[in-house]
Design a protein around this motif. Structure first.
Motif, PDB file in Angstrom:
ATOM      1  N   LEU A  83       0.797  -1.109   0.154  1.00  0.00           N
ATOM      2  CA  LEU A  83      -0.082   0.017  -0.049  1.00  0.00           C
ATOM      3  C   LEU A  83       0.903   1.207   0.046  1.00  0.00           C
ATOM      4  O   LEU A  83       1.922   1.166   0.707  1.00  0.00           O
ATOM      5  CB  LEU A  83      -0.882   0.007   1.170  1.00  0.00           C
ATOM      6  CG  LEU A  83      -2.096   1.139   1.186  1.00  0.00           C
ATOM      7  CD1 LEU A  83      -3.288   0.807   0.974  1.00  0.00           C
ATOM      8  CD2 LEU A  83      -1.673   2.225   2.355  1.00  0.00           C
ATOM      9  N   LEU A  84       0.583   2.214  -1.004  1.00  0.00           N
ATOM     10  CA  LEU A  84       1.423   3.328  -1.026  1.00  0.00           C
ATOM     11  C   LEU A  84       0.388   4.411  -0.807  1.00  0.00           C
ATOM     12  O   LEU A  84      -0.902   4.378  -0.984  1.00  0.00           O
ATOM     13  CB  LEU A  84       1.874   3.511  -2.669  1.00  0.00           C
ATOM     14  CG  LEU A  84       2.915   2.692  -3.065  1.00  0.00           C
ATOM     15  CD1 LEU A  84       3.075   2.837  -4.516  1.00  0.00           C
ATOM     16  CD2 LEU A  84       4.272   2.737  -2.436  1.00  0.00           C
ATOM     17  N   ALA A  85       1.126   5.395   0.212  1.00  0.00           N
ATOM     18  CA  ALA A  85       0.178   6.718   0.659  1.00  0.00           C
ATOM     19  C   ALA A  85       1.118   7.907   0.438  1.00  0.00           C
ATOM     20  O   ALA A  85       2.235   7.854   0.523  1.00  0.00           O
ATOM     21  CB  ALA A  85      -0.321   6.433   2.018  1.00  0.00           C
ATOM     22  N   GLU A  86       0.398   8.913   0.090  1.00  0.00           N
ATOM     23  CA  GLU A  86       0.908  10.276  -0.077  1.00  0.00           C
ATOM     24  C   GLU A  86       0.396  11.161   0.597  1.00  0.00           C
ATOM     25  O   GLU A  86      -0.943  11.513   0.440  1.00  0.00           O
ATOM     26  CB  GLU A  86       1.126  10.577  -1.436  1.00  0.00           C
ATOM     27  CG  GLU A  86       1.830  11.889  -1.934  1.00  0.00           C
ATOM     28  CD  GLU A  86       1.760  12.121  -3.289  1.00  0.00           C
ATOM     29  OE1 GLU A  86       2.559  11.739  -4.160  1.00  0.00           O
ATOM     30  OE2 GLU A  86       0.626  12.747  -3.738  1.00  0.00           O
ATOM     31  N   ILE A  87       0.957  12.082   1.487  1.00  0.00           N
ATOM     32  CA  ILE A  87       0.310  12.921   2.203  1.00  0.00           C
ATOM     33  C   ILE A  87       0.996  14.371   1.956  1.00  0.00           C
ATOM     34  O   ILE A  87       2.201  14.655   2.244  1.00  0.00           O
ATOM     35  CB  ILE A  87       0.540  12.914   3.825  1.00  0.00           C
ATOM     36  CG1 ILE A  87       0.051  11.632   4.220  1.00  0.00           C
ATOM     37  CG2 ILE A  87       0.010  13.933   4.604  1.00  0.00           C
ATOM     38  CD1 ILE A  87       0.281  11.151   5.692  1.00  0.00           C
ATOM     39  N   PRO A  88       0.485  15.222   1.026  1.00  0.00           N
ATOM     40  CA  PRO A  88       0.902  16.548   0.553  1.00  0.00           C
ATOM     41  C   PRO A  88       1.306  17.513   1.569  1.00  0.00           C
ATOM     42  O   PRO A  88       0.562  17.602   2.651  1.00  0.00           O
ATOM     43  CB  PRO A  88      -0.160  16.758  -0.566  1.00  0.00           C
ATOM     44  CG  PRO A  88      -0.866  15.620  -0.820  1.00  0.00           C
ATOM     45  CD  PRO A  88      -0.972  14.992   0.469  1.00  0.00           C
ATOM     46  N   ASP A  89       2.272  18.312   1.682  1.00  0.00           N
ATOM     47  CA  ASP A  89       2.622  19.102   2.494  1.00  0.00           C
ATOM     48  C   ASP A  89       1.711  20.271   2.664  1.00  0.00           C
ATOM     49  O   ASP A  89       1.039  20.786   3.739  1.00  0.00           O
ATOM     50  CB  ASP A  89       3.905  19.996   2.183  1.00  0.00           C
ATOM     51  CG  ASP A  89       5.037  18.980   2.451  1.00  0.00           C
ATOM     52  OD1 ASP A  89       4.936  17.876   3.129  1.00  0.00           O
ATOM     53  OD2 ASP A  89       5.906  19.110   1.931  1.00  0.00           O
ATOM     54  N   GLU A  90       0.732  20.683   1.390  1.00  0.00           N
ATOM     55  CA  GLU A  90      -0.075  21.930   1.424  1.00  0.00           C
ATOM     56  C   GLU A  90      -1.586  21.628   1.475  1.00  0.00           C
ATOM     57  O   GLU A  90      -2.346  22.286   1.418  1.00  0.00           O
ATOM     58  CB  GLU A  90       0.570  22.968   0.249  1.00  0.00           C
ATOM     59  CG  GLU A  90       1.887  23.330   0.467  1.00  0.00           C
ATOM     60  CD  GLU A  90       2.294  23.991   1.713  1.00  0.00           C
ATOM     61  OE1 GLU A  90       1.255  24.517   2.380  1.00  0.00           O
ATOM     62  OE2 GLU A  90       3.384  23.886   2.135  1.00  0.00           O
ATOM     63  N   GLU A  91      -1.799  20.317   1.066  1.00  0.00           N
ATOM     64  CA  GLU A  91      -3.176  20.109   0.881  1.00  0.00           C
ATOM     65  C   GLU A  91      -3.739  18.954   2.048  1.00  0.00           C
ATOM     66  O   GLU A  91      -2.979  18.035   2.486  1.00  0.00           O
ATOM     67  CB  GLU A  91      -3.355  19.308  -0.310  1.00  0.00           C
ATOM     68  CG  GLU A  91      -3.106  20.093  -1.569  1.00  0.00           C
ATOM     69  CD  GLU A  91      -3.324  19.168  -2.930  1.00  0.00           C
ATOM     70  OE1 GLU A  91      -4.556  18.911  -3.194  1.00  0.00           O
ATOM     71  OE2 GLU A  91      -2.301  18.773  -3.596  1.00  0.00           O
ATOM     72  N   PRO A  92      -4.774  19.241   2.547  1.00  0.00           N
ATOM     73  CA  PRO A  92      -5.297  18.422   3.716  1.00  0.00           C
ATOM     74  C   PRO A  92      -5.914  17.008   3.237  1.00  0.00           C
ATOM     75  O   PRO A  92      -7.087  16.729   3.583  1.00  0.00           O
ATOM     76  CB  PRO A  92      -6.206  19.241   4.443  1.00  0.00           C
ATOM     77  CG  PRO A  92      -6.873  19.931   3.279  1.00  0.00           C
ATOM     78  CD  PRO A  92      -5.684  20.238   2.342  1.00  0.00           C
ATOM     79  N   VAL A  93      -5.089  16.390   2.129  1.00  0.00           N
ATOM     80  CA  VAL A  93      -5.702  15.067   1.724  1.00  0.00           C
ATOM     81  C   VAL A  93      -4.648  13.962   2.045  1.00  0.00           C
ATOM     82  O   VAL A  93      -3.454  14.230   2.433  1.00  0.00           O
ATOM     83  CB  VAL A  93      -5.936  15.178   0.367  1.00  0.00           C
ATOM     84  CG1 VAL A  93      -7.097  16.307   0.182  1.00  0.00           C
ATOM     85  CG2 VAL A  93      -4.993  15.705  -0.408  1.00  0.00           C
ATOM     86  N   VAL A  94      -5.332  12.769   1.739  1.00  0.00           N
ATOM     87  CA  VAL A  94      -4.086  11.601   1.499  1.00  0.00           C
ATOM     88  C   VAL A  94      -4.533  10.686   0.310  1.00  0.00           C
ATOM     89  O   VAL A  94      -5.858  10.412   0.129  1.00  0.00           O
ATOM     90  CB  VAL A  94      -4.162  10.686   3.011  1.00  0.00           C
ATOM     91  CG1 VAL A  94      -5.377  10.118   3.271  1.00  0.00           C
ATOM     92  CG2 VAL A  94      -3.232   9.814   2.786  1.00  0.00           C
ATOM     93  N   ARG A  95      -3.529  10.555  -0.361  1.00  0.00           N
ATOM     94  CA  ARG A  95      -3.879   9.718  -1.666  1.00  0.00           C
ATOM     95  C   ARG A  95      -3.157   8.380  -1.358  1.00  0.00           C
ATOM     96  O   ARG A  95      -2.024   8.080  -0.799  1.00  0.00           O
ATOM     97  CB  ARG A  95      -2.946  10.158  -2.789  1.00  0.00           C
ATOM     98  CG  ARG A  95      -3.644  11.937  -3.051  1.00  0.00           C
ATOM     99  CD  ARG A  95      -2.923  12.028  -4.343  1.00  0.00           C
ATOM    100  NE  ARG A  95      -3.274  13.726  -4.695  1.00  0.00           N
ATOM    101  CZ  ARG A  95      -2.522  14.733  -4.131  1.00  0.00           C
ATOM    102  NH1 ARG A  95      -1.476  14.854  -3.511  1.00  0.00           N
ATOM    103  NH2 ARG A  95      -3.007  15.991  -4.455  1.00  0.00           N
ATOM    104  N   THR A  96      -4.016   7.369  -1.822  1.00  0.00           N
ATOM    105  CA  THR A  96      -3.584   5.806  -1.629  1.00  0.00           C
ATOM    106  C   THR A  96      -3.670   5.023  -2.795  1.00  0.00           C
ATOM    107  O   THR A  96      -4.575   5.342  -3.928  1.00  0.00           O
ATOM    108  CB  THR A  96      -4.291   5.128  -0.429  1.00  0.00           C
ATOM    109  OG1 THR A  96      -5.874   5.294  -0.725  1.00  0.00           O
ATOM    110  CG2 THR A  96      -4.130   6.235   0.931  1.00  0.00           C
ATOM    111  N   VAL A  97      -2.856   3.998  -3.075  1.00  0.00           N
ATOM    112  CA  VAL A  97      -2.902   3.262  -3.929  1.00  0.00           C
ATOM    113  C   VAL A  97      -2.745   1.810  -3.429  1.00  0.00           C
ATOM    114  O   VAL A  97      -1.810   1.555  -2.727  1.00  0.00           O
ATOM    115  CB  VAL A  97      -1.818   3.285  -5.119  1.00  0.00           C
ATOM    116  CG1 VAL A  97      -1.771   2.213  -6.008  1.00  0.00           C
ATOM    117  CG2 VAL A  97      -1.902   4.625  -5.827  1.00  0.00           C
TER     118      VAL A  97
END
Length: 376
Positions: A242-256
């Motif tokens: 599972l890959l996750a990305e937490i951007p510095d400037e956006e209050p979101v999390v993206r996952t694959v």
């Protein structure tokens, strides 16, 4: 990570048991003396004296083993003098047998000491390998606080096929958690290969689908380097990830999700599984991906936490065979800091399973803060 209260309690309990066991040879020696003094003369204490020497070989250092051996022979000679058996040939035969056992106990103790030293060296190498392959994640990366947990099913193990990593990149904090199919050295090699590929690709892959493609390519190349392995074991060594990305400037999390259990999003006491809309197959099975990797998006505000875990967590069973209800259990800890949350999870898994883990367990918690810390 600091040791949990359970680990400290286990250490204290093990120390108390060790002290009791160390006193066993002397206790057997005392029992042999009392039997020799206060029972009929035809009842010999040889068995207890021999047991004292053999137990000393297993429980005491060499000097203690020698001391117990000399003590056992001295007790027997003292009984011979006390009962005026100095002219008894059978008594001398028994004394010779006890002396031989004392010499054997000292030799056996030396052999055990060498084996223990070899085991210590092997465990030291294993711990070094763990630091090289599965190194601790940073406590803080940008706007994210992190904590990790690794539990081996075997008490002697230090590393297996479960893996995790966290890296601060130009695209934010990127996380990886995975689980290699199978166990053993090949699983560890595959885990090391994937971690190495992730550490390299995470910095410049423009998005998670490209990152997943890079990892798939790396694992396929790794498998192709071992075409001669019987049964194509390397080629069949897929990895759920599972890959996750937490951007510095956006209050979101993206996952694959690549065949891996969905992460849990902890938000104001609520726990939600981030089920993938279009899950992909595990890594090294890229030929099954037809339309590329799908990214799932979820809100991730300051104070929210993301719990990534391997299936060893949810497949932990209690005595009745019931699986561990992770989402239900973690709800009461959702407001805790990452290290406290994982401490709770650690203790609860051990208690739920009765101390008998059937699989390795890895977990990673990421908590978003409102401001970044300068400490990296």
């Amino acid at each position: 990570m600091a040791r949990s209260p359970e680990e400290r309690g286990v250490t204290r309990s093990a120390g108390a048991r060790g002290r009791l066991l160390a006193a066993l040879p002397a206790l057997l020696l005392l029992i042999g003396l009392l039997i020799g003094l206060f029972t009929p003369i035809d009842i010999r204490p040889d068995a207890f004296l021999a047991a004292a020497m053999i137990s000393a070989a297993a429980l005491l250092p060499l000097w203690g083993t020698v001391l117990i051996g000399v003590g056992a022979c001295s007790v027997f000679v003292g009984l011979m003098v006390y009962f005026n058996d100095l002219h008894d040939a059978i008594a001398y035969s028994e004394l010779a047998s006890l002396s031989a056992i004392a010499v054997f106990a000292a030799f056996f103790n030396r052999m055990l000491g060498r084996r223990a030293h070899q085991l210590l060296q092997v465990r030291s190498v294993a711990e070094t390998a763990q630091l090289a392959v599965l190194r601790p994640v940073p406590r803080h990366l940008g706007h994210v606080s992190l904590e990790s947990l690794y539990l081996a099913a075997a008490a002697e193990a230090r590393i297996g096929g479960d893996l995790y990593e966290a890296i601060h990149t130009p695209y934010g904090v990127r996380l990886l958690i995975g689980d290699v199919r199978g166990k053993g050295l090949i699983a560890i090699q595959a885990a090391a290969e994937l971690l190495s590929a992730f550490r390299e690709a995470a910095h410049d892959a423009p998005d998670l689908p490209h990152l997943a493609c890079r990892l798939e390519t790396s694992m396929s190349r790794y498998a192709s380097r071992y075409p001669g392995v019987p049964g194509s074991e390397i080629a069949e060594r897929f990895i759920t990830a599972l890959l996750a990305e937490i951007p510095d400037e956006e209050p979101v999390v993206r996952t694959v999700a690549c065949g891996h259990p969905p992460p849990l999003l902890l938000h104001h006491g609520e726990v939600r599984e981030l089920q993938p809309a279009d899950p992909s197959p595990p890594l090294n099975l890229g030929m099954l991906v037809s339309d590329g990797y799908h990214v799932d998006l979820a809100p991730f505000h300051p104070g929210d936490q993301l719990l990534l875990y391997t299936d060893g967590v949810t497949e932990t069973r209690d005595r009745s065979g019931t699986f561990y209800p992770l989402a239900e259990r973690v709800r009461s800890w959702s407001a805790e800091a990452p290290h406290q949350l994982l401490d709770h999870l650690h203790r609860d898994l051990i208690a739920y399973s009765g101390g008998r883990l059937d699989d390795d367990i890895a977990a990673l918690v990421a908590r978003r803060r409102s401001e970044p810390l300068s400490l990296r």
